[in-house]
Scaffold this active site. Sequence first.
Site, short mmCIF file in Angstrom:
data_model
loop_
_atom_site.label_atom_id
_atom_site.label_comp_id
_atom_site.label_asym_id
_atom_site.label_seq_id
_atom_site.Cartn_x
_atom_site.Cartn_y
_atom_site.Cartn_z
N ARG A 114 -10.88 19.97 8.76
CA ARG A 114 -10.08 20.35 9.92
C ARG A 114 -10.44 21.76 10.40
NH1 ARG A 114 -6.09 16.69 10.64
NH2 ARG A 114 -5.44 15.43 8.84
N ARG A 163 0.84 -1.19 0.00
CA ARG A 163 0.00 0.00 0.00
C ARG A 163 0.88 1.24 0.00
NH1 ARG A 163 -2.11 2.59 5.08
NH2 ARG A 163 -3.73 4.09 4.52
#
Length: 474
Positions: A76, A35
């Site tokens: 965020r 990955r």
Amino acid sequence: MRRLRSAKIVATLGPATSDEPAIRALFERGVDVFRLNFSHGTQHDHARRLETIRRLEKEFGRPIGVLLDLQGPKLRLGTFEGGRAQLEALARFRLDMDRASGNGRRAPLPHPEIFAALQEGTELLLDDGKLRLRVDRHGADFAETTVLVGGPISDRKGVNVPSVLLPISPLTPKDRDDLDVGLAMGVDWVALSFVQRPEDIDEAREIIGTRAAIMAKLEKPAAIEHLDAIVERCDGIMVARGDLGVELPPERVPELQRQIVRACRLRGKPVVVATQMLESMIAAPVPTRAEVSDVATAVYDGVDAVMLSAESASGKYPLEAVAMMDRIVARVEADPSYRTGIDATHESAQSTTADAVCTSMRQVAALLAPAATVTYTSSGFTSLRAARERPAVPILSLTPDIATARRMAMVWGVHAVLVDDVHDVGEMIECACRTAHAEGFAQPGQKVVVVAGLPFGQSGTTNLLHVARIPNHS
């Protein structure tokens, strides 16, 4: 490099495993798919790692899968005066679009899409759920909230909105750029973060086409509401338990994991369980017994793959973590109750020619106990339908397409081998027997069950089943 297990291992590359010796060691200890996490590192870093993987692939003669994991939208807060603040329980707290640094009474939230989707009573989670706010009043650019659970907060902590379908694309401009680079590099799978709706898969498919397989990361409660449609449209699923466990009560995660695995097994789509599987091995050479049980439970449920994240990317013991994962999987699959459980949870096939053939293959394998099942496939369709049946013998997947062989590295029980094109059934049977013997799956005199589709080269035509015997002169 034959793996003596059916479930696969996905490992994330990172600072602790970025050079060729480290990647080689991970592969030798059992990694089937690497990955590349585009939330961290540069595009150049990932390109260099992929080049290393392809060199190792040639050296070992075994296809290796590469998964590009896109970052997805990151919601965020902005900054705080002095870098941090304290939110008191039951106090009022305002979120708005003003980019001025926040304090204990307000904070910047530069995401108009969140304000557009809010309703009175909506709960917002800050910093992975450590703090909770309830929306009392809201507008296009602000929300007045009550702090339900207070605590310290600092700059740019994440915001989760668990009960709301947010009107945002799962592909940010960064993701689109990373995707262009990754597809040009030749990645095999693309993990799509922040999937909420089936249409999110369609959006990614328009860009990716057939250049890579799409894996939907299920980390939003909204995705669970559309589970069947999402599984139908994607090529694989990742159970991303991190964010899922933030946005939902933790006790619901095991239940949803099993629900997702069942949905994928029903449709024959690869399913990967991820997040915190051997978390303690980031800093310790051995896992907790609870972590071992967690990995084992996923394998008992019949998942296609289990995944390591920080354990292999930035931990102190990446090789030990992969070796431990390999040992756990092998031990579970050696348990007689594993096969009993797999058979008990086997779902009825679809009423198609391909599934009729593959269901027969499973029954033939149970009756004749052949050395292996051999699938001949161009697109991978035959191997996927064979793997859906979870036969008691290995699946040797022969394909003339290297991209197909690499994608099959993610699939339960499949050992992919690159072979030349064949032109008739006799040539295919001879190729199947020769390869099964050469790869160590069958000895002279043993039987193999061969499954394929005619005419060759057309996807989805699985319609042939043949029992062959390995000739003594192989």
